[in-house]
Design a protein around this motif. Structure first.
Motif, PDB file in Angstrom:
ATOM      1  N   ILE A  51       0.835  -1.214   0.000  1.00 22.64           N
ATOM      2  CA  ILE A  51       0.000   0.000   0.000  1.00 22.64           C
ATOM      3  C   ILE A  51       0.870   1.265   0.000  1.00 22.64           C
ATOM      4  O   ILE A  51       0.545   2.262  -0.655  1.00 22.64           O
ATOM      5  N   THR A  52       1.992   1.202   0.690  1.00 24.18           N
ATOM      6  CA  THR A  52       2.896   2.350   0.718  1.00 24.18           C
ATOM      7  C   THR A  52       3.581   2.530  -0.637  1.00 24.18           C
ATOM      8  O   THR A  52       3.752   3.654  -1.122  1.00 24.18           O
ATOM      9  N   LEU A  53       3.956   1.437  -1.260  1.00 26.12           N
ATOM     10  CA  LEU A  53       4.572   1.529  -2.591  1.00 26.12           C
ATOM     11  C   LEU A  53       3.586   2.153  -3.585  1.00 26.12           C
ATOM     12  O   LEU A  53       3.963   2.998  -4.407  1.00 26.12           O
ATOM     13  N   TYR A  54       2.350   1.727  -3.488  1.00 24.41           N
ATOM     14  CA  TYR A  54       1.344   2.275  -4.411  1.00 24.41           C
ATOM     15  C   TYR A  54       1.128   3.771  -4.146  1.00 24.41           C
ATOM     16  O   TYR A  54       1.063   4.575  -5.083  1.00 24.41           O
ATOM     17  N   ALA A  55       1.003   4.112  -2.870  1.00 20.42           N
ATOM     18  CA  ALA A  55       0.774   5.529  -2.535  1.00 20.42           C
ATOM     19  C   ALA A  55       1.933   6.390  -3.039  1.00 20.42           C
ATOM     20  O   ALA A  55       1.722   7.436  -3.662  1.00 20.42           O
ATOM     21  N   ALA A  56       3.153   5.931  -2.790  1.00 23.29           N
ATOM     22  CA  ALA A  56       4.329   6.713  -3.195  1.00 23.29           C
ATOM     23  C   ALA A  56       4.413   6.843  -4.705  1.00 23.29           C
ATOM     24  O   ALA A  56       4.788   7.898  -5.241  1.00 23.29           O
ATOM     25  N   THR A  57       4.069   5.777  -5.411  1.00 23.96           N
ATOM     26  CA  THR A  57       4.104   5.811  -6.879  1.00 23.96           C
ATOM     27  C   THR A  57       3.124   6.852  -7.426  1.00 23.96           C
ATOM     28  O   THR A  57       3.453   7.631  -8.325  1.00 23.96           O
ATOM     29  N   ALA A  58       1.919   6.857  -6.859  1.00 26.24           N
ATOM     30  CA  ALA A  58       0.911   7.811  -7.343  1.00 26.24           C
ATOM     31  C   ALA A  58       1.285   9.249  -6.976  1.00 26.24           C
ATOM     32  O   ALA A  58       1.131  10.166  -7.789  1.00 26.24           O
ATOM     33  N   VAL A  59       1.790   9.427  -5.764  1.00 28.02           N
ATOM     34  CA  VAL A  59       2.176  10.783  -5.325  1.00 28.02           C
ATOM     35  C   VAL A  59       3.311  11.312  -6.208  1.00 28.02           C
ATOM     36  O   VAL A  59       3.291  12.477  -6.634  1.00 28.02           O
ATOM     37  N   GLU A  60       4.263  10.466  -6.491  1.00 24.51           N
ATOM     38  CA  GLU A  60       5.412  10.894  -7.313  1.00 24.51           C
ATOM     39  C   GLU A  60       4.942  11.405  -8.666  1.00 24.51           C
ATOM     40  O   GLU A  60       5.391  12.448  -9.151  1.00 24.51           O
ATOM     41  N   GLU A  61       4.003  10.701  -9.278  1.00 22.38           N
ATOM     42  CA  GLU A  61       3.519  11.128 -10.595  1.00 22.38           C
ATOM     43  C   GLU A  61       2.747  12.453 -10.499  1.00 22.38           C
ATOM     44  O   GLU A  61       2.914  13.331 -11.351  1.00 22.38           O
ATOM     45  N   ALA A  62       1.919  12.568  -9.466  1.00 27.53           N
ATOM     46  CA  ALA A  62       1.130  13.803  -9.324  1.00 27.53           C
ATOM     47  C   ALA A  62       2.028  15.013  -9.086  1.00 27.53           C
ATOM     48  O   ALA A  62       1.792  16.092  -9.637  1.00 27.53           O
ATOM     49  N   LEU A  63       3.073  14.836  -8.275  1.00 27.13           N
ATOM     50  CA  LEU A  63       4.000  15.940  -8.019  1.00 27.13           C
ATOM     51  C   LEU A  63       4.750  16.308  -9.303  1.00 27.13           C
ATOM     52  O   LEU A  63       4.930  17.486  -9.626  1.00 27.13           O
ATOM     53  N   ARG A  64       5.182  15.286 -10.014  1.00 26.11           N
ATOM     54  CA  ARG A  64       5.901  15.526 -11.277  1.00 26.11           C
ATOM     55  C   ARG A  64       4.966  16.202 -12.280  1.00 26.11           C
ATOM     56  O   ARG A  64       5.356  17.120 -12.996  1.00 26.11           O
ATOM     57  N   ASP A  65       3.728  15.774 -12.294  1.00 26.19           N
ATOM     58  CA  ASP A  65       2.745  16.290 -13.243  1.00 26.19           C
ATOM     59  C   ASP A  65       2.467  17.776 -13.033  1.00 26.19           C
ATOM     60  O   ASP A  65       2.232  18.517 -13.988  1.00 26.19           O
ATOM     61  N   CYS A  66       2.533  18.231 -11.778  1.00 24.74           N
ATOM     62  CA  CYS A  66       2.177  19.634 -11.528  1.00 24.74           C
ATOM     63  C   CYS A  66       3.343  20.573 -11.837  1.00 24.74           C
ATOM     64  O   CYS A  66       3.173  21.790 -11.876  1.00 24.74           O
ATOM     65  N   GLY A  67       4.515  20.011 -12.058  1.00 26.95           N
ATOM     66  CA  GLY A  67       5.635  20.822 -12.518  1.00 26.95           C
ATOM     67  C   GLY A  67       6.220  21.755 -11.476  1.00 26.95           C
ATOM     68  O   GLY A  67       6.792  22.783 -11.810  1.00 26.95           O
ATOM     69  N   VAL A  68       6.063  21.427 -10.219  1.00 27.60           N
ATOM     70  CA  VAL A  68       6.617  22.264  -9.148  1.00 27.60           C
ATOM     71  C   VAL A  68       7.689  21.472  -8.420  1.00 27.60           C
ATOM     72  O   VAL A  68       7.552  20.268  -8.224  1.00 27.60           O
ATOM     73  N   SER A  69       8.749  22.138  -8.038  1.00 27.53           N
ATOM     74  CA  SER A  69       9.733  21.461  -7.206  1.00 27.53           C
ATOM     75  C   SER A  69       9.724  22.107  -5.823  1.00 27.53           C
ATOM     76  O   SER A  69       9.549  23.313  -5.701  1.00 27.53           O
ATOM     77  N   GLY A  70       9.911  21.307  -4.812  1.00 24.57           N
ATOM     78  CA  GLY A  70       9.903  21.837  -3.441  1.00 24.57           C
ATOM     79  C   GLY A  70       8.512  21.823  -2.855  1.00 24.57           C
ATOM     80  O   GLY A  70       7.635  22.540  -3.326  1.00 24.57           O
ATOM     81  N   PHE A  71       8.323  20.979  -1.871  1.00 26.78           N
ATOM     82  CA  PHE A  71       6.981  20.812  -1.340  1.00 26.78           C
ATOM     83  C   PHE A  71       6.923  21.012   0.172  1.00 26.78           C
ATOM     84  O   PHE A  71       6.124  20.408   0.855  1.00 26.78           O
ATOM     85  N   ALA A  72       7.792  21.858   0.705  1.00 28.11           N
ATOM     86  CA  ALA A  72       7.846  22.051   2.147  1.00 28.11           C
ATOM     87  C   ALA A  72       6.527  22.587   2.690  1.00 28.11           C
ATOM     88  O   ALA A  72       6.106  22.219   3.789  1.00 28.11           O
ATOM     89  N   ASP A  73       5.848  23.450   1.949  1.00 25.72           N
ATOM     90  CA  ASP A  73       4.603  24.037   2.436  1.00 25.72           C
ATOM     91  C   ASP A  73       3.374  23.271   1.968  1.00 25.72           C
ATOM     92  O   ASP A  73       2.257  23.761   2.034  1.00 25.72           O
ATOM     93  N   CYS A  74       3.622  22.084   1.480  1.00 27.27           N
ATOM     94  CA  CYS A  74       2.531  21.272   0.950  1.00 27.27           C
ATOM     95  C   CYS A  74       1.934  20.425   2.073  1.00 27.27           C
ATOM     96  O   CYS A  74       2.627  19.984   2.986  1.00 27.27           O
TER      97      CYS A  74
END
Lengths: 392, 342
Positions: B54-77
């Motif tokens: 479940i953690t692998l799946y969550a991380a995989t989906a999060v990684e794509e969504a973060l990459r998709d939004c084109g922003v780097s740096g998520f400290a305030d996220c």
């Protein structure tokens, strides 16, 4: 407010023992703890089976029984819930109905899946205790169940506070619960977090935590709404802060950056009140207490000797670490400290730790407090801080 | 209400890794054999190789969504994780150890990775997310409630943006139990994750190549034992918040079988293609709807096919996604095409 811990049922019973610095930690009886490093726990020993009207009592997990009892106490004091009032139910728990889960898994292993009672699995689900409350008390509205380890119920209270402050709800039932289970105990034992002796937060010779069980429930109400109906108002929630370590699943960030951020956010949210007492998370593990002391120092240091003058104590040596319930139960007992003007002691504290340069309350004492801060930190780097102030 | 945009999406399902595989499978109506998922994001896997599926799946989906939004740096996220069952396989293994083996030898990793906030905790560590990180538990509605919580955090300025992820893993025991509880449903159980990144419209970066959609309304409601009534209240609340009438909705997406809520509006479900993955199914529905609202994405033909007999709805401006449980918990969210008005 409603509360059940190893100290007993009800706010008054708990507060009297906390004031007196009593500990209800003893040998664990829920399961055979002899194979483990530590054998102590703070178990609820009184009868807590809740009379229910709309549920089948025999199918409920112990967690649901505890919750129903505490909510009944809280609603009785608040005298509030009437048909037609939508409420927001905001709960925190680490493992929900884990005792039902344990029983089910044991039956699967011993009898096979086809003969195991699958009815056990329903109240195993961590959101089902909330569903049970809706059914038993015929509530309408909405609910959210947080599972942020030991910060769960602090976040549940913080979220409910936010929804009321934003005007979406006038009334919320907020709090948390967790029961003593071998699953949890074995887990903390495997992490070498459980002490084989007494629990002594912030002491130089601390050796780990003692687990407990319990439930804490607060009825949060928009202030004008409460005033209009002449409700008894204990205090105001004035601030909530939340931040993540992003460091490690089971170890806190040693610098306490996430914890400090949560406290700073709560202070800002609250308008920087004069904090008269800090109810520490204070688990008595080597790393948590060191981290928390650094974080408190970072946020509150007076600058003279680098230390913090604000009185600090942890009540966990008296009632154990209640995991998902910790934030709510400690919030309730902190509110009592505010209302009664009495600082709860950090019992078992003998040898100061120079690395934890805090003003530890070793003996309970009178003190006029106008605002206080309660910390809750958990696995996964969850950090939450709540600020309560006297009602203006 | 702060106007919120869906600015990134990510998914992993039995159809494969990435939202494109999700969209392709549902567009073609290709039935995917539900779980277990054999493919994951290798780069993400390296960092959490000892974690539960479940953690692998969550991380995989999060990684794509973060990459998709084109922003780097998520400290305030902020990061909100919605979970129904959690890491059931690790939990079962830990229980097994306690019953059959020397208890004191129980693995600390099995314990720490089986707690319900393990997917969120690990994702916050991997992606250095230092804002509020929550795990909330519930049934199919929890995906929408997680988005509501994220929206609240942004509105109250506790976070600048938020990523919402739902993840589940298949487990033999839970499949058996759910089938026994509701044999008529004849569900094919599935697993995976879906993630969505939301942020205020006025703070969106121009580098995001795809204008997805805005969140215009949402609500959740619980009436014990009355899911239909609760759902009606949730839908009414979402429509009211969006300042829309039911007739403004182009398509409804839900796995909750009800024929009477939207008589004139096609209601789509993708669980025949992707299987039933509890809260993740609702998140997949939201992602597919967001892509449909975005325009030009591959999922549009599916919506177009569904619209054939509804000539007046030649263009989708607003999609409602809803979920409800038999215990009376319901929620609804409305996604609108960027620039569409009520």
């Amino acid at each position: 407010m409603g509360i059940i811990t190893s100290h007993g049922v009800g706010v008054e019973a708990n507060w009297e023992k906390i004031k007196a610095g009593e500990s209800s930690v003893g040998e664990i009886t829920t399961f055979d703890a002899s194979p483990y490093r530590g054998r102590l726990g703070a178990e609820i020993r009184c009868d807590t089976s809740a009379p229910v009207s709309h549920l089948r009592a025999g199918r409920l997990d112990r967690a649901s029984h505890l919750l129903i009892c505490a909510v009944r106490e809280a609603l009785g004091v608040a005298g509030l819930i009437k048909p037609g009032i939508d409420v927001f139910l905001s709960l925190g728990t680490t493992l929900g109905g884990m005792l039902s889960g344990e029983a089910f898994h044991r039956e699967v292993i011993e009898k096979g899946i086809s003969r195991a009672r699958i009815s056990k699995t329903l109240d195993y689900l961590a959101h089902y205790q909330a569903v049970n409350l809706f059914k038993e008390f015929a509530l309408t509205g909405d609910y959210t169940v947080f599972s942020d380890a030991c910060a769960s119920s602090a976040n549940a209270i913080g979220h409910a506070f936010g929804l009321i402050a934003s005007g979406r709800y006038d009334v919320a039932i907020a709090g948390g619960y967790d029961t003593m289970s071998e699953f949890t105990f074995a887990g903390f034992n495997s992490l070498m977090a459980i002490t084989p002796e007494i629990c002594r937060p912030f002491d130089k010779n601390r050796t780990g935590l003692v687990l407990g069980e319990g439930v804490g429930i607060l009825i949060l109400e928009e202030l004008d709404h409460a005033m209009r109906r002449n409700a008894r108002v204990y205090c105001e929630i004035t601030g909530y802060g939340v931040a993540s370590d992003a460091y490690h699943m089971t170890s806190p960030d040693p610098d306490g950056k996430g914890a400090a951020n949560a406290m700073a956010m709560a202070l800002k949210d609250s308008g920087f009140p004069d904090i008269g007492y800090i109810n520490a998370h204070g688990t008595a593990t080597k790393y948590n207490d060191l981290m928390e002391a650094r974080a408190i120092t970072k946020v509150f240091s007076s600058g003279n000797n680098g230390g913090v003058d604000i009185p600090v104590s942890s009540i966990k040596p008296m009632i154990g670490h209640l995991l998902g319930a910790a934030g709510a139960v400690e919030a309730i007992l902190s509110i009592m400290a505010l209302v009664e003007g009495w600082l709860p002691p950090n019992i078992n504290y003998v040898t100061p730790d120079p690395d934890c340069n805090l003003n530890i309350v070793t003996v309970g004492r009178e003190a006029k407090i106008r605002a206080l801060l309660s910390n809750s930190f958990g696995f996964g780097g969850s950090n939450a801080a709540l600020i309560f102030g006297e009602c203006r | 209400m702060t106007r919120l945009a869906v600015a990134g999406v990510g998914a992993i399902s039995p159809a494969g890794v990435g939202v494109s595989t999700l969209a392709e499978a549902t567009t073609l109506g290709r039935c995917v054999a539900a779980g277990p998922i054999s493919e994951t994001n290798v780069a993400v896997l390296k960092k959490i190789r000892r974690s539960a599926a479940i953690t692998l799946y969550a991380a995989t989906a999060v990684e794509e969504a973060l990459r998709d939004c084109g922003v780097s740096g998520f400290a305030d996220c902020a990061l909100i994780s919605g979970v129904t069952n959690g890491a059931l396989n690790f939990s079962a293994d830990f229980h097994h150890t306690l019953v059959t083996e020397a208890k004191e030898t129980a693995s600390p990793t099995l314990f720490s990775e089986s707690v319900l906030n393990a997917p969120a905790g690990n994702a916050s560590i991997i992606f250095n997310i230092r804002g509020p990180v929550y795990s909330i538990i519930g049934g199919q509605s929890i995906a929408i409630k997680a988005l509501m919580l994220a929206a609240t955090l942004i509105e109250t300025r506790r976070a600048q943006r938020a990523i919402v992820v739902c993840a589940e893993e298949r487990n033999e025991l839970s499949s058996f139990c759910y089938s026994r509880f509701n044999p008529k449903a004849a569900r094919v159980f599935s697993e995976g994750a879906g993630a969505l990144l939301i942020e205020p419209v006025d703070e969106r970066r121009p580098i995001n190549p795809v204008e997805l959609c805005t969140i215009t309304g949402y609500a959740a409601y619980t009436i014990p034992g009355s899911p239909h009534l609760a759902l009606q209240r949730a839908i009414d609340g979402a429509l009211s918040m969006a300042d829309l009438e039911a007739a403004d909705i182009g398509v409804a997406v839900s796995d909750y079988k009800t024929a009477t809520l939207f008589r004139e509006i096609p209601t789509l479900s993708f669980s025949d293609c992707l299987g039933y993955a509890f809260c993740v199914s609702t998140m997949w529905n939201i992602i597919l709807a967001a892509m449909a609202c975005g325009g030009g994405c591959p999922v549009n033909p599916l919506f177009a096919a569904g619209l054939k007999k509804y000539a007046k709805h030649s263009e989708i401006n607003h999609v409602i996604i809803y979920a409800a449980e038999e215990d009376g918990d319901a929620s609804a969210i409305i996604l609108s095409r960027v620039g569409a008005s009520s």
